[in-house]
Enzyme design. Structure first.
Site: not given
Length: 229
Positions: A10, A52, A83-85, A196-198
């Site tokens: 994710m 989401q 994932t943060n979200t 956000c991990t990206e």
């Protein structure tokens, strides 16, 4: 060495970064031929993204809780939600497992406090910036998180979903993110959380003039700490 359970996909772009950091850190700390003991459950992000967008957080929580429970059955001794979200459904994951969930906000908060800061900018998906689950968790550690205003939030979110989760990294987007951070610093932010991990694919500590708290790296290194403790 304890076995780390990664709950990823994710997106897979940042999950791959987790795997890289875990193994590099274990090799650095133990030397020789050592690498991390890792299990990964990588979900189909299209399914999660649809939940989401539809606000079906309970369904997403059930999905990820089941995946986390499967990791535990397979031998994982902790769960790292990549994932943060989706930490919005951390409670559902914790309720479904008997092993620790290493919470990304707690790890990040420890780094911020360790740097002597109390007020930080928070960049992330629209969900992370506009909903309270991450900011409230940071607040339990005595921290204040500033989020960008509306247009900047939209820009940050669109770069994540339109570019970074697809592996697209553009200099123009990096410059736009730097501008967003500079405006938040002008409003009193002492550092910036890449929530956000990206985002770590795009922005580095060299790009801005304040401390950067890269949640992917901090989270992965905390998992290594747990594994080697």
């Amino acid at each position: 060495m304890r076995k780390i359970g990664l709950l990823g996909g994710m997106s897979w772009e940042s999950s791959a970064l987790y795997y890289e950091i875990l193994n590099e850190a274990v090799r650095e700390r133990l030397g020789g031929y050592h690498s991390a003991r890792v299990l990964m459950s990588s979900v189909d992000f299209a399914e999660v993204e649809a939940m989401q967008a539809a606000g079906e957080w309970d369904a997403a929580g059930r999905l990820l809780a089941a995946e986390a429970a499967a990791l535990e059955v397979a031998g994982a001794e902790c769960v790292v939600l990549c994932t943060n979200t989706m930490h919005k459904v951390a409670d559902a994951i914790e309720a479904a497992t008997g092993v620790p969930l290493i919470h990304i906000a707690d790890v990040t908060a420890a780094a911020i406090r360790g740097a002597g800061l109390s007020r930080v900018a928070l960049l992330g998906t629209r969900f992370t910036m506009e909903q309270a689950f991450l900011r409230d968790r940071l607040a339990t550690h005595g921290l204040e998180a500033l989020v960008p205003p509306g247009e900047d939030r939209e820009l940050v979110h669109e770069v994540i979903y339109g570019e970074l989760v697809h592996g697209v990294v553009r200099d123009e987007s990096r410059a736009a993110y730097v501008d967003v951070v500079e405006r938040l610093v002008a409003d009193g932010a002492e550092g910036v959380v890449l929530g956000c991990t990206e985002i770590e694919l795009l922005l580095s500590p060299d790009d801005v003039d304040v401390p950067v708290f890269a949640t992917t790296r901090l989270h992965a290194l905390a998992a290594v700490d747990f594994a080697l403790s």
